[in-house]
Design an enzyme around this catalytic site. Structure first.
Site, mmCIF file in Angstrom:
data_model
loop_
_atom_site.group_PDB
_atom_site.id
_atom_site.type_symbol
_atom_site.label_atom_id
_atom_site.label_comp_id
_atom_site.label_asym_id
_atom_site.label_seq_id
_atom_site.Cartn_x
_atom_site.Cartn_y
_atom_site.Cartn_z
ATOM 1 N N TYR A 21 35.776 49.950 62.556
ATOM 2 C CA TYR A 21 36.790 48.903 62.434
ATOM 3 C C TYR A 21 36.651 47.882 63.554
ATOM 4 C CZ TYR A 21 41.482 46.827 62.130
ATOM 5 O OH TYR A 21 42.542 45.957 62.027
ATOM 6 N N ASP A 62 38.311 43.682 44.209
ATOM 7 C CA ASP A 62 37.943 44.542 45.333
ATOM 8 C C ASP A 62 36.981 43.739 46.204
ATOM 9 O OD1 ASP A 62 37.076 46.387 47.154
ATOM 10 O OD2 ASP A 62 36.396 47.867 45.680
#
Length: 242
Positions: free
Chosen positions: A142, A52
């Site tokens: 983002y 991850d």
């Protein structure tokens, strides 16, 4: 340590990352994919490490392992997620997550592989940004982190050029991947309208981005650094919305 130079691709199990891995394998690279899930393809020269990349400790651990096992001279920082929301609903924990994934992981991996690149007098780093940096609703976190990638790319290019290391960024436009189809179906009226709003009149595909990535990674591309290439069908020239 393997004597053959290797390329590391983050998020290489699906979408754009998988296409980049396949193109690199076809070009004769040893490739290591870092992702949360296993790829659905295999190759004699492909290795996979489950990680991850939003977890700084896990990223640091796998980076140190790879630096010992491989002579990494090509790095593609591709892994990313969107976590969309309007500004009224933006969660700072999402911003933290995307900062770790889009920026922190790229820094950690680059730091780990720089010694091998400097020893070789050669290195190629490609960072994946986004067309969203020029503005797109619901993309506060983002677009913010993807814009930071561009600034980081320019900074690294200035610092590392003397070592034979180039650093460039790619800013994809609307590319049909699982992330895209999570937002809209490829065969929907919305997708057709989006394609019609793009100057080239189509949505992008993963090979569009993989081709651009391979260009930046070539030894012959050594006079290009600090640049951001919008692979977006011209969508960065005007306003589109999802």
């Amino acid at each position: 340590m393997s004597e053959r130079p290797a390329a590391v691709v983050t998020g290489g199990s699906a979408g754009i990352g998988a296409a980049i891995c396949r193109h690199l394998l076809d070009a004769g690279y040893d490739v290591v994919s870092l992702a949360r899930g296993k790829p659905d393809y295999s190759h004699d020269n492909l290795s996979f490490r489950e990680v991850d990349l939003a977890d700084p400790d896990a990223t640091r651990e796998v980076a140190e392992e790879l630096a010992k096992d491989y002579q990494v001279t090509s790095l593609v920082n591709n892994a990313g997620v969107i976590r969309p929301s309007l500004i009224e609903e933006v969660k700072l924990e999402d911003l933290d997550y995307l900062t770790n994934l889009h920026l922190g992981a790229a820094i950690t991996l680059t730091q780990a592989f720089l010694p091998a690149m400097k020893d070789a007098g050669f290195g190629r780093i490609v960072n994946m940004s986004s067309r969203a940096v020029v503005g797109l609703p619901t993309r506060t976190s983002y677009a913010g982190t993807k814009a930071a990638i561009i600034s980081m790319t320019r900074t690294w290019a200035m610092e590392l050029g003397r070592h034979g290391i180039t650093v460039n960024a790619i800013a994809p436009g609307p590319i049909v991947t699982d992330m895209f189809t999570d937002v809209m179906a490829e065969d929907s009226d919305q997708a057709r309208a989006l394609a019609a709003s793009i100057p080239v009149q189509r949505l992008g595909n993963v090979d569009d981005i993989a081709d651009a990535t391979l260009f930046f990674l070539k030894p012959s591309s050594g006079f290009i650094t600090g640049q951001t290439l919008f692979v977006c069908g011209g969508s960065s020239l005007g306003s589109i919305s999802l």
